[in-house]
Design an enzyme around this catalytic site. Structure first.
Site, PDB file in Angstrom:
ATOM      1  CE1 TYR A 153      -3.382   2.566   0.007  1.00 28.51           C
ATOM      2  CE2 TYR A 153      -2.673   3.225   2.143  1.00 28.51           C
ATOM      3  CZ  TYR A 153      -3.308   3.596   1.350  1.00 28.51           C
ATOM      4  OH  TYR A 153      -3.969   4.567   1.194  1.00 28.51           O
ATOM      5  N   GLY A 184      -3.924  11.258   6.313  1.00 28.91           N
ATOM      6  CA  GLY A 184      -3.019  10.705   7.805  1.00 28.91           C
ATOM      7  C   GLY A 184      -4.819  10.142   7.872  1.00 28.91           C
TER       8      GLY A 184
HETATM    9  P1  NDP Z   1     -13.540   4.495   0.934  1.00 37.70           P
HETATM   10  O1  NDP Z   1     -13.801   2.452   1.056  1.00 37.70           O
HETATM   11  O2  NDP Z   1     -14.743   5.316   1.732  1.00 37.70           O
HETATM   12  O3  NDP Z   1     -13.585   4.740  -0.372  1.00 37.70           O
HETATM   13  C1  NDP Z   1     -12.852   4.584  -1.369  1.00 37.70           C
HETATM   14  C2  NDP Z   1     -13.564   4.523  -2.929  1.00 37.70           C
HETATM   15  O4  NDP Z   1     -12.904   4.122  -3.868  1.00 37.70           O
HETATM   16  C3  NDP Z   1     -15.198   3.808  -3.093  1.00 37.70           C
HETATM   17  O5  NDP Z   1     -16.277   4.927  -3.300  1.00 37.70           O
HETATM   18  C4  NDP Z   1     -15.555   2.261  -3.980  1.00 37.70           C
HETATM   19  O6  NDP Z   1     -15.459   2.384  -4.832  1.00 37.70           O
HETATM   20  C5  NDP Z   1     -13.293   3.472  -4.566  1.00 37.70           C
HETATM   21  N1  NDP Z   1     -12.954   2.330  -5.582  1.00 37.70           N
HETATM   22  C6  NDP Z   1     -11.787   1.249  -5.160  1.00 37.70           C
HETATM   23  N2  NDP Z   1     -11.174   0.089  -5.395  1.00 37.70           N
HETATM   24  C7  NDP Z   1     -12.507   0.740  -7.012  1.00 37.70           C
HETATM   25  C8  NDP Z   1     -12.476   0.383  -8.744  1.00 37.70           C
HETATM   26  N3  NDP Z   1     -11.604  -1.262  -8.908  1.00 37.70           N
HETATM   27  N4  NDP Z   1     -13.043   0.802  -9.476  1.00 37.70           N
HETATM   28  C9  NDP Z   1     -13.483   2.038  -8.856  1.00 37.70           C
HETATM   29  N5  NDP Z   1     -13.519   2.594  -7.108  1.00 37.70           N
HETATM   30  C10 NDP Z   1     -13.508   2.246  -7.218  1.00 37.70           C
HETATM   31  O7  NDP Z   1     -12.427   4.577   1.064  1.00 37.70           O
HETATM   32  P2  NDP Z   1     -12.330   6.422   1.301  1.00 37.70           P
HETATM   33  O8  NDP Z   1     -12.718   7.567   0.960  1.00 37.70           O
HETATM   34  O9  NDP Z   1     -11.452   6.570   2.593  1.00 37.70           O
HETATM   35  O10 NDP Z   1     -10.520   6.669   0.595  1.00 37.70           O
HETATM   36  C11 NDP Z   1     -10.571   7.983  -0.069  1.00 37.70           C
HETATM   37  C12 NDP Z   1      -9.033   7.340  -1.040  1.00 37.70           C
HETATM   38  O11 NDP Z   1      -8.064   8.340   0.124  1.00 37.70           O
HETATM   39  C13 NDP Z   1      -8.090   5.979  -1.547  1.00 37.70           C
HETATM   40  O12 NDP Z   1      -7.410   6.784  -2.359  1.00 37.70           O
HETATM   41  C14 NDP Z   1      -7.810   5.660   0.046  1.00 37.70           C
HETATM   42  O13 NDP Z   1      -6.420   5.291  -0.312  1.00 37.70           O
HETATM   43  C15 NDP Z   1      -6.993   7.261   0.550  1.00 37.70           C
HETATM   44  N6  NDP Z   1      -6.551   7.516   2.004  1.00 37.70           N
HETATM   45  C16 NDP Z   1      -7.472   7.028   2.262  1.00 37.70           C
HETATM   46  C17 NDP Z   1      -6.954   7.624   3.646  1.00 37.70           C
HETATM   47  C18 NDP Z   1      -7.829   7.011   4.949  1.00 37.70           C
HETATM   48  O14 NDP Z   1      -7.563   7.114   6.292  1.00 37.70           O
HETATM   49  N7  NDP Z   1      -9.175   7.068   4.896  1.00 37.70           N
HETATM   50  C19 NDP Z   1      -6.457   8.636   4.917  1.00 37.70           C
HETATM   51  C20 NDP Z   1      -5.447   8.426   3.361  1.00 37.70           C
HETATM   52  C21 NDP Z   1      -5.752   8.188   1.627  1.00 37.70           C
HETATM   53  P3  NDP Z   1     -16.767   1.252  -5.187  1.00 37.70           P
HETATM   54  O15 NDP Z   1     -16.318   0.644  -4.239  1.00 37.70           O
HETATM   55  O16 NDP Z   1     -18.141   1.548  -5.671  1.00 37.70           O
HETATM   56  O17 NDP Z   1     -15.911   1.252  -6.393  1.00 37.70           O
HETATM   57  C1  8X3 Z   2      -4.316   5.564   4.712  1.00 37.62           C
HETATM   58  C2  8X3 Z   2      -3.664   6.062   6.050  1.00 37.62           C
HETATM   59  O1  8X3 Z   2      -2.249   5.413   7.851  1.00 37.62           O
HETATM   60  O2  8X3 Z   2      -3.697   3.244   6.731  1.00 37.62           O
HETATM   61  O3  8X3 Z   2      -3.752   5.828   3.636  1.00 37.62           O
HETATM   62  O4  8X3 Z   2      -1.807   4.234   5.309  1.00 37.62           O
HETATM   63  S1  8X3 Z   2      -2.411   5.111   6.539  1.00 37.62           S
END
Ligand code: NDP
Ligand code: 8X3
Length: 252
Positions: A153, A184
Protein backbone atom coordinates in the site's frame (compact mmCIF):
# COMPACT_ATOMS: atom_id res chain seq x y z
CA UNK A 1 -21.29 27.48 -12.46
CA UNK A 2 -20.84 25.71 -15.79
CA UNK A 3 -17.92 23.47 -14.85
CA UNK A 4 -17.93 19.75 -14.12
CA UNK A 5 -15.93 17.97 -11.42
CA UNK A 6 -15.07 14.35 -12.33
CA UNK A 7 -14.72 12.27 -9.13
CA UNK A 8 -13.59 8.65 -8.94
CA UNK A 9 -14.72 6.62 -5.94
CA UNK A 10 -17.75 8.80 -5.16
CA UNK A 11 -19.76 5.98 -3.56
CA UNK A 12 -18.26 6.52 -0.11
CA UNK A 13 -15.68 8.33 2.00
CA UNK A 14 -13.67 11.20 0.54
CA UNK A 15 -15.18 10.92 -2.95
CA UNK A 16 -18.77 11.10 -1.71
CA UNK A 17 -17.88 14.02 0.58
CA UNK A 18 -16.27 15.84 -2.36
CA UNK A 19 -19.43 15.28 -4.42
CA UNK A 20 -21.54 16.81 -1.65
CA UNK A 21 -19.16 19.76 -1.11
CA UNK A 22 -18.73 20.71 -4.77
CA UNK A 23 -22.47 20.26 -5.40
CA UNK A 24 -23.26 22.58 -2.47
CA UNK A 25 -20.92 25.17 -4.01
CA UNK A 26 -22.76 25.04 -7.35
CA UNK A 27 -20.50 22.80 -9.43
CA UNK A 28 -21.81 20.13 -11.84
CA UNK A 29 -20.63 16.61 -11.21
CA UNK A 30 -19.60 13.37 -12.87
CA UNK A 31 -19.59 10.77 -10.10
CA UNK A 32 -18.09 7.31 -10.59
CA UNK A 33 -17.61 4.02 -8.75
CA UNK A 34 -18.53 0.35 -9.01
CA UNK A 35 -21.58 0.31 -6.69
CA UNK A 36 -24.33 1.45 -9.03
CA UNK A 37 -27.09 1.69 -6.42
CA UNK A 38 -25.04 4.09 -4.30
CA UNK A 39 -24.26 6.19 -7.36
CA UNK A 40 -27.94 6.38 -8.28
CA UNK A 41 -28.95 7.32 -4.73
CA UNK A 42 -26.38 10.11 -4.55
CA UNK A 43 -27.31 11.30 -8.02
CA UNK A 44 -31.02 11.46 -7.13
CA UNK A 45 -30.29 13.27 -3.87
CA UNK A 46 -27.98 15.91 -5.33
CA UNK A 47 -30.19 16.43 -8.39
CA UNK A 48 -32.96 17.51 -6.03
CA UNK A 49 -30.59 20.25 -4.87
CA UNK A 50 -30.31 21.44 -8.48
CA UNK A 51 -26.92 19.96 -9.41
CA UNK A 52 -26.37 18.71 -12.98
CA UNK A 53 -25.00 15.28 -12.25
CA UNK A 54 -24.01 12.30 -14.37
CA UNK A 55 -23.07 8.94 -12.87
CA UNK A 56 -20.77 6.45 -14.56
CA UNK A 57 -20.46 2.95 -13.14
CA UNK A 58 -17.09 1.35 -13.91
CA UNK A 59 -14.05 -0.32 -12.40
CA UNK A 60 -10.96 1.90 -12.69
CA UNK A 61 -8.84 -1.27 -13.10
CA UNK A 62 -10.48 -2.04 -16.43
CA UNK A 63 -9.07 0.17 -19.20
CA UNK A 64 -11.84 -0.51 -21.71
CA UNK A 65 -14.53 0.21 -19.07
CA UNK A 66 -12.80 3.50 -18.26
CA UNK A 67 -12.51 4.50 -21.91
CA UNK A 68 -16.10 3.53 -22.74
CA UNK A 69 -17.49 5.37 -19.73
CA UNK A 70 -15.62 8.58 -20.53
CA UNK A 71 -16.46 8.45 -24.24
CA UNK A 72 -20.17 8.00 -23.36
CA UNK A 73 -20.23 11.55 -21.94
CA UNK A 74 -21.87 14.21 -24.14
CA UNK A 75 -19.26 16.34 -25.97
CA UNK A 76 -20.38 19.55 -24.26
CA UNK A 77 -19.93 17.90 -20.85
CA UNK A 78 -16.45 16.53 -21.64
CA UNK A 79 -15.36 19.99 -22.65
CA UNK A 80 -16.57 21.47 -19.38
CA UNK A 81 -14.60 19.17 -17.07
CA UNK A 82 -12.39 21.52 -15.07
CA UNK A 83 -11.44 19.34 -12.07
CA UNK A 84 -10.46 15.67 -11.90
CA UNK A 85 -10.33 14.09 -8.44
CA UNK A 86 -8.40 10.81 -8.67
CA UNK A 87 -9.67 9.39 -5.40
CA UNK A 88 -10.68 5.73 -6.00
CA UNK A 89 -8.29 3.55 -4.07
CA UNK A 90 -7.84 1.07 -1.30
CA UNK A 91 -5.58 -0.84 1.03
CA UNK A 92 -6.17 -4.58 1.30
CA UNK A 93 -4.51 -6.62 4.04
CA UNK A 94 -1.73 -5.73 6.45
CA UNK A 95 0.92 -8.44 6.55
CA UNK A 96 4.71 -8.58 6.52
CA UNK A 97 6.07 -8.49 2.98
CA UNK A 98 6.84 -12.21 2.77
CA UNK A 99 3.36 -13.16 3.95
CA UNK A 100 1.42 -10.81 1.69
CA UNK A 101 -1.42 -12.14 -0.42
CA UNK A 102 -0.61 -11.73 -4.12
CA UNK A 103 -4.24 -11.03 -5.01
CA UNK A 104 -4.30 -8.19 -2.43
CA UNK A 105 -1.11 -6.77 -3.98
CA UNK A 106 -2.60 -6.89 -7.50
CA UNK A 107 -5.79 -5.15 -6.31
CA UNK A 108 -3.85 -2.29 -4.73
CA UNK A 109 -1.43 -1.84 -7.61
CA UNK A 110 -4.16 -2.13 -10.26
CA UNK A 111 -6.50 0.29 -8.49
CA UNK A 112 -4.22 2.86 -6.88
CA UNK A 113 -1.65 3.16 -9.67
CA UNK A 114 -2.96 1.75 -12.94
CA UNK A 115 -6.56 2.90 -12.37
CA UNK A 116 -5.40 6.42 -11.59
CA UNK A 117 -3.34 6.41 -14.80
CA UNK A 118 -6.19 5.06 -16.98
CA UNK A 119 -8.61 7.72 -15.74
CA UNK A 120 -6.03 10.50 -16.03
CA UNK A 121 -5.14 9.55 -19.61
CA UNK A 122 -8.84 9.61 -20.55
CA UNK A 123 -9.59 13.02 -18.97
CA UNK A 124 -6.39 15.03 -19.52
CA UNK A 125 -7.09 15.67 -23.27
CA UNK A 126 -10.19 17.70 -22.32
CA UNK A 127 -8.25 19.76 -19.76
CA UNK A 128 -5.52 20.36 -22.35
CA UNK A 129 -8.09 21.52 -24.91
CA UNK A 130 -9.36 24.05 -22.37
CA UNK A 131 -5.81 25.16 -21.56
CA UNK A 132 -6.70 24.93 -17.89
CA UNK A 133 -7.79 22.47 -15.26
CA UNK A 134 -6.93 20.98 -11.91
CA UNK A 135 -6.04 17.38 -11.09
CA UNK A 136 -6.18 16.16 -7.50
CA UNK A 137 -4.44 12.88 -6.77
CA UNK A 138 -5.38 11.37 -3.41
CA UNK A 139 -2.10 10.08 -2.04
CA UNK A 140 -1.57 9.42 1.66
CA UNK A 141 0.79 9.81 4.57
CA UNK A 142 1.64 6.28 3.32
CA UNK A 143 3.08 8.03 0.24
CA UNK A 144 5.44 10.07 2.43
CA UNK A 145 6.47 7.45 4.97
CA UNK A 146 6.41 3.68 5.24
CA UNK A 147 5.15 1.76 8.25
CA UNK A 148 5.22 -1.85 9.45
CA UNK A 149 3.15 -4.15 7.25
CA UNK A 150 2.14 -1.24 5.02
CA UNK A 151 4.63 -2.36 2.32
CA UNK A 152 2.62 -2.59 -0.94
CA UNK A 153 0.00 0.00 0.00
CA UNK A 154 2.81 2.43 0.90
CA UNK A 155 4.50 1.58 -2.41
CA UNK A 156 1.36 2.45 -4.37
CA UNK A 157 0.93 5.78 -2.55
CA UNK A 158 4.62 6.65 -3.07
CA UNK A 159 3.88 6.03 -6.75
CA UNK A 160 0.91 8.43 -6.58
CA UNK A 161 3.19 11.05 -5.01
CA UNK A 162 5.73 10.59 -7.83
CA UNK A 163 3.03 10.65 -10.51
CA UNK A 164 1.66 13.91 -9.09
CA UNK A 165 5.10 15.50 -9.47
CA UNK A 166 5.53 14.03 -12.94
CA UNK A 167 2.09 15.18 -14.13
CA UNK A 168 2.84 18.70 -12.90
CA UNK A 169 5.93 18.84 -15.09
CA UNK A 170 4.29 17.36 -18.17
CA UNK A 171 1.21 19.58 -17.91
CA UNK A 172 2.73 22.92 -16.91
CA UNK A 173 2.58 24.24 -20.49
CA UNK A 174 -1.18 23.68 -20.51
CA UNK A 175 -1.98 25.72 -17.40
CA UNK A 176 -3.08 22.57 -15.57
CA UNK A 177 -2.63 22.47 -11.80
CA UNK A 178 -1.75 19.19 -10.08
CA UNK A 179 -2.23 18.76 -6.33
CA UNK A 180 -1.21 15.74 -4.28
CA UNK A 181 -3.37 15.35 -1.16
CA UNK A 182 -1.79 13.22 1.57
CA UNK A 183 -4.18 12.47 4.44
CA UNK A 184 -3.43 10.65 7.66
CA UNK A 185 -5.98 8.44 9.40
CA UNK A 186 -9.54 9.23 8.36
CA UNK A 187 -12.59 7.24 9.38
CA UNK A 188 -14.35 6.11 6.18
CA UNK A 189 -14.92 2.62 4.77
CA UNK A 190 -11.15 2.44 4.20
CA UNK A 191 -10.34 0.21 7.20
CA UNK A 192 -13.37 -2.02 6.65
CA UNK A 193 -12.01 -2.70 3.15
CA UNK A 194 -8.44 -3.11 4.40
CA UNK A 195 -9.52 -5.67 7.00
CA UNK A 196 -11.87 -7.44 4.55
CA UNK A 197 -15.13 -6.68 6.32
CA UNK A 198 -13.90 -7.18 9.92
CA UNK A 199 -15.77 -4.31 11.59
CA UNK A 200 -14.06 -4.89 14.94
CA UNK A 201 -10.57 -4.49 13.46
CA UNK A 202 -11.74 -1.52 11.39
CA UNK A 203 -13.16 0.28 14.44
CA UNK A 204 -10.03 -0.49 16.50
CA UNK A 205 -7.96 1.53 14.00
CA UNK A 206 -9.53 4.72 15.39
CA UNK A 207 -9.62 3.78 19.08
CA UNK A 208 -8.38 6.42 21.49
CA UNK A 209 -8.01 9.41 19.17
CA UNK A 210 -10.13 11.62 16.96
CA UNK A 211 -9.51 10.73 13.31
CA UNK A 212 -10.17 12.93 10.32
CA UNK A 213 -13.58 12.60 8.68
CA UNK A 214 -14.31 12.65 4.95
CA UNK A 215 -15.68 16.20 5.07
CA UNK A 216 -12.28 17.45 6.32
CA UNK A 217 -10.71 16.22 3.10
CA UNK A 218 -13.52 17.57 0.90
CA UNK A 219 -13.28 21.01 2.54
CA UNK A 220 -9.51 21.01 1.99
CA UNK A 221 -9.81 20.03 -1.67
CA UNK A 222 -12.43 22.71 -2.21
CA UNK A 223 -10.16 25.31 -0.60
CA UNK A 224 -7.23 24.28 -2.83
CA UNK A 225 -9.46 24.24 -5.94
CA UNK A 226 -10.65 27.78 -5.32
CA UNK A 227 -7.28 29.56 -5.07
CA UNK A 228 -6.65 32.18 -7.78
CA UNK A 229 -5.56 30.82 -11.19
CA UNK A 230 -1.92 31.89 -10.66
CA UNK A 231 -1.68 29.96 -7.35
CA UNK A 232 -1.19 26.18 -7.08
CA UNK A 233 -0.88 24.21 -3.87
CA UNK A 234 1.28 21.32 -5.04
CA UNK A 235 1.20 19.04 -2.09
CA UNK A 236 -0.78 19.01 1.10
CA UNK A 237 -0.39 16.65 4.06
CA UNK A 238 -3.42 16.70 6.33
CA UNK A 239 -3.41 14.79 9.61
CA UNK A 240 -5.56 14.31 12.69
CA UNK A 241 -4.08 16.52 15.40
CA UNK A 242 -3.43 13.38 17.45
CA UNK A 243 -1.32 11.81 14.67
CA UNK A 244 2.26 13.09 14.39
CA UNK A 245 3.51 10.63 11.76
CA UNK A 246 2.39 7.43 10.06
CA UNK A 247 3.03 5.55 13.30
CA UNK A 248 3.04 8.07 16.17
CA UNK A 249 -0.34 8.75 17.76
CA UNK A 250 -1.43 10.39 20.98
CA UNK A 251 -4.10 8.02 22.26
CA UNK A 252 -6.29 8.53 25.34
P1 NDP B 1 -13.60 4.36 1.03
O1 NDP B 1 -13.40 2.89 1.08
O2 NDP B 1 -14.64 4.95 1.88
O3 NDP B 1 -13.83 4.82 -0.48
C1 NDP B 1 -13.09 4.28 -1.53
C2 NDP B 1 -13.76 4.59 -2.86
O4 NDP B 1 -12.95 4.06 -3.92
C3 NDP B 1 -15.14 3.99 -2.98
O5 NDP B 1 -16.03 4.93 -3.51
C4 NDP B 1 -14.94 2.84 -3.96
O6 NDP B 1 -16.10 2.68 -4.77
C5 NDP B 1 -13.78 3.38 -4.82
N1 NDP B 1 -13.07 2.29 -5.47
C6 NDP B 1 -12.29 1.33 -4.89
N2 NDP B 1 -11.86 0.47 -5.81
C7 NDP B 1 -12.39 0.87 -7.00
C8 NDP B 1 -12.31 0.38 -8.32
N3 NDP B 1 -11.61 -0.73 -8.64
N4 NDP B 1 -12.97 1.03 -9.31
C9 NDP B 1 -13.69 2.14 -9.02
N5 NDP B 1 -13.79 2.67 -7.79
C10 NDP B 1 -13.16 2.03 -6.79
O7 NDP B 1 -12.17 4.98 1.40
P2 NDP B 1 -11.62 6.50 1.45
O8 NDP B 1 -12.64 7.47 1.06
O9 NDP B 1 -10.95 6.64 2.76
O10 NDP B 1 -10.48 6.39 0.35
C11 NDP B 1 -10.37 7.27 -0.75
C12 NDP B 1 -8.92 7.43 -1.11
O11 NDP B 1 -8.24 8.03 -0.02
C13 NDP B 1 -8.17 6.13 -1.40
O12 NDP B 1 -7.32 6.35 -2.51
C14 NDP B 1 -7.38 5.88 -0.14
O13 NDP B 1 -6.20 5.13 -0.39
C15 NDP B 1 -7.06 7.30 0.27
N6 NDP B 1 -6.70 7.55 1.66
C16 NDP B 1 -7.53 7.17 2.68
C17 NDP B 1 -7.18 7.46 3.99
C18 NDP B 1 -8.01 7.04 5.14
O14 NDP B 1 -7.48 6.96 6.27
N7 NDP B 1 -9.31 6.82 4.99
C19 NDP B 1 -5.97 8.21 4.31
C20 NDP B 1 -5.16 8.53 3.16
C21 NDP B 1 -5.54 8.23 1.90
P3 NDP B 1 -16.75 1.29 -5.19
O15 NDP B 1 -16.43 0.29 -4.12
O16 NDP B 1 -18.21 1.60 -5.33
O17 NDP B 1 -16.12 0.98 -6.50
C1 8X3 C 1 -4.47 5.60 4.66
C2 8X3 C 1 -3.83 6.00 5.94
O1 8X3 C 1 -2.08 5.38 7.69
O2 8X3 C 1 -3.44 3.57 6.81
O3 8X3 C 1 -3.73 5.97 3.55
O4 8X3 C 1 -1.72 4.56 5.47
S1 8X3 C 1 -2.71 4.82 6.49
Amino acid sequence: MDNYVFITGATSGFGEACARKFSSEGYNLIITGRREQRLTQLQDELRKDGTNIISLCFDVRNLSEVEQAVSSLPEEVKNKISILINNAGLAVGREPIDQGNIDDWERMIDTNIKGLLYVSKSIIPFLKNNQKGHIFNIGSIAGKEVYPMGNVYCGTKHAVDALSRAMRIDLVDYNIKVTNIAPGAAETEFSLVRFKGDQHKADATYDGFEPLVAADIADTIYFVATRPQHVTINDLTIMPTAQASATVFHKE
